[in-house]
Design a protein around this motif. Structure first.
Motif, PDB file in Angstrom:
ATOM      1  N   THR A   1      36.109  20.627 -67.177  1.00 18.42           N
ATOM      2  CA  THR A   1      37.451  21.268 -67.741  1.00 18.42           C
ATOM      3  C   THR A   1      37.061  22.032 -68.765  1.00 18.42           C
ATOM      4  O   THR A   1      36.353  21.644 -69.844  1.00 18.42           O
ATOM      5  CB  THR A   1      38.306  20.128 -68.279  1.00 18.42           C
ATOM      6  N   ASP A   2      37.610  23.283 -69.008  1.00 19.57           N
ATOM      7  CA  ASP A   2      37.368  24.165 -70.069  1.00 19.57           C
ATOM      8  C   ASP A   2      38.646  24.503 -70.772  1.00 19.57           C
ATOM      9  O   ASP A   2      39.664  24.415 -70.064  1.00 19.57           O
ATOM     10  CB  ASP A   2      36.782  25.370 -69.790  1.00 19.57           C
TER      11      ASP A   2
ATOM     12  N   LEU B   1      35.191  31.825 -71.454  1.00 18.17           N
ATOM     13  CA  LEU B   1      34.877  30.997 -70.273  1.00 18.17           C
ATOM     14  C   LEU B   1      34.885  31.935 -69.017  1.00 18.17           C
ATOM     15  O   LEU B   1      35.365  33.153 -68.963  1.00 18.17           O
ATOM     16  CB  LEU B   1      36.004  29.817 -70.160  1.00 18.17           C
ATOM     17  N   ARG B   2      34.273  31.456 -68.023  1.00 16.83           N
ATOM     18  CA  ARG B   2      34.143  32.245 -66.780  1.00 16.83           C
ATOM     19  C   ARG B   2      34.950  31.622 -65.762  1.00 16.83           C
ATOM     20  O   ARG B   2      34.822  30.261 -65.434  1.00 16.83           O
ATOM     21  CB  ARG B   2      32.680  32.257 -66.058  1.00 16.83           C
ATOM     22  N   ASN B   3      35.704  32.260 -65.113  1.00 15.01           N
ATOM     23  CA  ASN B   3      36.733  32.001 -63.968  1.00 15.01           C
ATOM     24  C   ASN B   3      36.594  32.928 -62.770  1.00 15.01           C
ATOM     25  O   ASN B   3      36.910  34.197 -63.058  1.00 15.01           O
ATOM     26  CB  ASN B   3      38.010  31.796 -64.516  1.00 15.01           C
ATOM     27  N   LEU B   4      36.206  32.685 -61.660  1.00 15.31           N
ATOM     28  CA  LEU B   4      35.977  33.741 -60.505  1.00 15.31           C
ATOM     29  C   LEU B   4      35.184  34.590 -60.814  1.00 15.31           C
ATOM     30  O   LEU B   4      35.524  35.852 -60.370  1.00 15.31           O
ATOM     31  CB  LEU B   4      37.388  33.965 -60.012  1.00 15.31           C
TER      32      LEU B   4
END
Length: 124
Positions: A6-7, A38-41
């Motif tokens: 979790t970020d 943060l990295r998402n997709l």
């Protein structure tokens, strides 16, 4: 909830940014520290939504692929080389580029330079 996966990121104005970065999220027994990126997709978000890290990572990966493709350029016909560049580089330039809409020119120009480098590789 798995705290290891979790970020947490706070989005705010630059004036309030320093205050929020010091506040972690406490849920039951889990402590989730705030992050600045943060990295998402595959997209790197930062707390100011400037996308500088995302643009620089995208351009860097495009040029790495172009350098590798350049090594085999002399062994392929131009049309096949153009197909390889189209398959490997252009998707990286095009992926989530709608997020860059409205950003300053100094951030939008590097992906355009990457696309121009693709054209340069085709013709040289």
């Amino acid at each position: 909830m798995n705290p290891a996966k979790t970020d947490l990121m706070w989005f705010s104005s630059s004036r309030n940014q320093n205050n929020l970065l010091n506040h972690d999220l406490h849920l039951k027994d889990a402590n989730i520290p705030a992050s600045t990126q943060l990295r998402n997709l595959g997209v790197i978000f930062d707390s100011k939504l400037s996308f500088t890290a995302h643009v620089s990572t995208t351009v860097r990966s495009c040029f790495i692929i172009l350098r590798r493709l350049r090594e085999i350029r002399e062994f392929l016909p131009t049309s096949e080389f153009a197909s390889l560049v189209t398959c490997f580089v252009m998707p990286k330039v095009d992926y989530c580029n709608s997020l860059l809409y409205g950003l300053p020119d100094y951030l939008v120009e590097p992906p355009a330079v990457g696309a121009e480098a693709c054209l340069w590789c085709w013709t040289s």
